[in-house]
Design a protein around this motif. Structure first.
Motif, short mmCIF file in Angstrom:
data_model
loop_
_atom_site.label_atom_id
_atom_site.label_comp_id
_atom_site.label_asym_id
_atom_site.label_seq_id
_atom_site.Cartn_x
_atom_site.Cartn_y
_atom_site.Cartn_z
N GLU A 1 -5.18 45.29 104.75
CA GLU A 1 -4.84 44.94 106.27
C GLU A 1 -4.74 46.36 106.81
O GLU A 1 -5.33 46.51 107.89
CB GLU A 1 -3.60 43.97 106.37
CG GLU A 1 -3.81 42.81 106.44
CD GLU A 1 -2.73 42.07 107.00
OE1 GLU A 1 -2.73 41.16 107.64
OE2 GLU A 1 -1.45 42.36 106.34
N TRP B 1 -8.17 38.27 100.76
CA TRP B 1 -8.24 40.02 100.60
C TRP B 1 -6.73 40.14 100.26
O TRP B 1 -5.71 39.38 100.54
CB TRP B 1 -8.69 40.42 101.91
CG TRP B 1 -10.07 40.41 102.28
CD1 TRP B 1 -10.21 39.62 103.36
CD2 TRP B 1 -11.06 41.02 101.76
NE1 TRP B 1 -11.62 39.70 103.43
CE2 TRP B 1 -12.21 40.61 102.47
CE3 TRP B 1 -11.29 41.76 100.51
CZ2 TRP B 1 -13.46 41.06 102.17
CZ3 TRP B 1 -12.63 42.15 100.46
CH2 TRP B 1 -13.87 41.85 101.31
N PRO B 2 -6.37 41.31 99.20
CA PRO B 2 -5.17 41.85 99.02
C PRO B 2 -4.44 42.04 100.43
O PRO B 2 -5.07 42.69 101.41
CB PRO B 2 -5.05 42.48 97.89
CG PRO B 2 -6.42 43.26 98.27
CD PRO B 2 -7.39 42.14 98.74
N GLN B 3 -3.05 42.00 100.55
CA GLN B 3 -2.23 42.10 101.68
C GLN B 3 -2.59 43.64 101.90
O GLN B 3 -2.40 44.08 103.14
CB GLN B 3 -0.80 41.90 101.42
CG GLN B 3 -0.04 42.12 102.86
CD GLN B 3 1.26 41.62 102.70
OE1 GLN B 3 1.86 41.88 101.58
NE2 GLN B 3 2.01 41.07 103.50
N ARG B 4 -2.82 44.62 101.14
CA ARG B 4 -2.81 46.18 101.38
C ARG B 4 -4.12 46.18 101.86
O ARG B 4 -4.23 47.41 102.61
CB ARG B 4 -2.87 46.85 100.08
CG ARG B 4 -3.90 46.51 99.03
CD ARG B 4 -3.79 47.31 97.67
NE ARG B 4 -4.95 47.27 96.97
CZ ARG B 4 -5.18 46.22 96.08
NH1 ARG B 4 -4.08 45.38 96.08
NH2 ARG B 4 -6.12 46.37 95.28
N ASN C 1 7.79 42.07 100.85
CA ASN C 1 7.27 42.24 99.36
C ASN C 1 7.69 40.95 98.87
O ASN C 1 8.75 40.54 98.30
CB ASN C 1 7.85 43.42 98.72
CG ASN C 1 7.68 43.50 97.39
OD1 ASN C 1 6.58 42.81 96.82
ND2 ASN C 1 8.34 44.49 96.64
N CYS C 2 6.61 40.12 98.73
CA CYS C 2 6.96 38.83 98.03
C CYS C 2 6.38 38.82 96.51
O CYS C 2 5.45 39.43 96.11
CB CYS C 2 6.18 37.72 98.82
SG CYS C 2 4.50 37.89 99.01
N THR D 1 -3.03 29.62 100.37
CA THR D 1 -4.16 29.96 101.29
C THR D 1 -4.98 28.87 101.21
O THR D 1 -5.63 28.50 100.36
CB THR D 1 -4.93 31.27 100.88
OG1 THR D 1 -3.95 32.36 100.85
CG2 THR D 1 -5.85 31.73 101.79
N MET E 1 6.45 45.34 106.39
CA MET E 1 5.83 44.59 105.34
C MET E 1 6.78 43.91 104.35
O MET E 1 7.35 44.70 103.64
CB MET E 1 4.60 45.45 104.68
CG MET E 1 3.83 44.27 103.76
SD MET E 1 2.32 45.26 103.20
CE MET E 1 2.82 46.95 103.02
N THR F 1 1.51 33.12 98.21
CA THR F 1 1.58 32.43 99.16
C THR F 1 0.22 31.30 99.35
O THR F 1 -0.76 31.98 98.62
CB THR F 1 1.72 32.81 100.65
OG1 THR F 1 0.87 33.62 100.72
CG2 THR F 1 3.10 33.45 100.53
#
Length: 58
Positions: free
Chosen positions: A56, A51-54, A3-4, A10, A1, A8
């Motif tokens: 997923e 949704w937050p990436q976490r 880390n940015c 959407t 994963m 980004t």
């Protein structure tokens, strides 16, 4: 994963964007919501599919 540090972009279809915007405007216009943070998370996820990436991993 990856880390940015910068978000980004959407892009949502116009119908979803309009529904998301309307719900957030309703929320910001003084509706009596007990837990504003939870309501914002709900609107972002359920209305906008954002949704937050976490999330997923769940």
């Amino acid at each position: 994963m990856q880390n940015c540090t910068q978000p980004t972009d959407t892009y949502l279809n116009d119908e979803t964007y309009a529904a998301l915007r309307a719900e957030l405007v309703r929320l910001a216009s003084g509706s009596q919501v007990h837990d504003v943070d939870t309501e914002v998370v709900r609107v972002l996820g359920e209305v906008g599919g954002v949704w937050p990436q976490r999330a997923e991993a769940d």
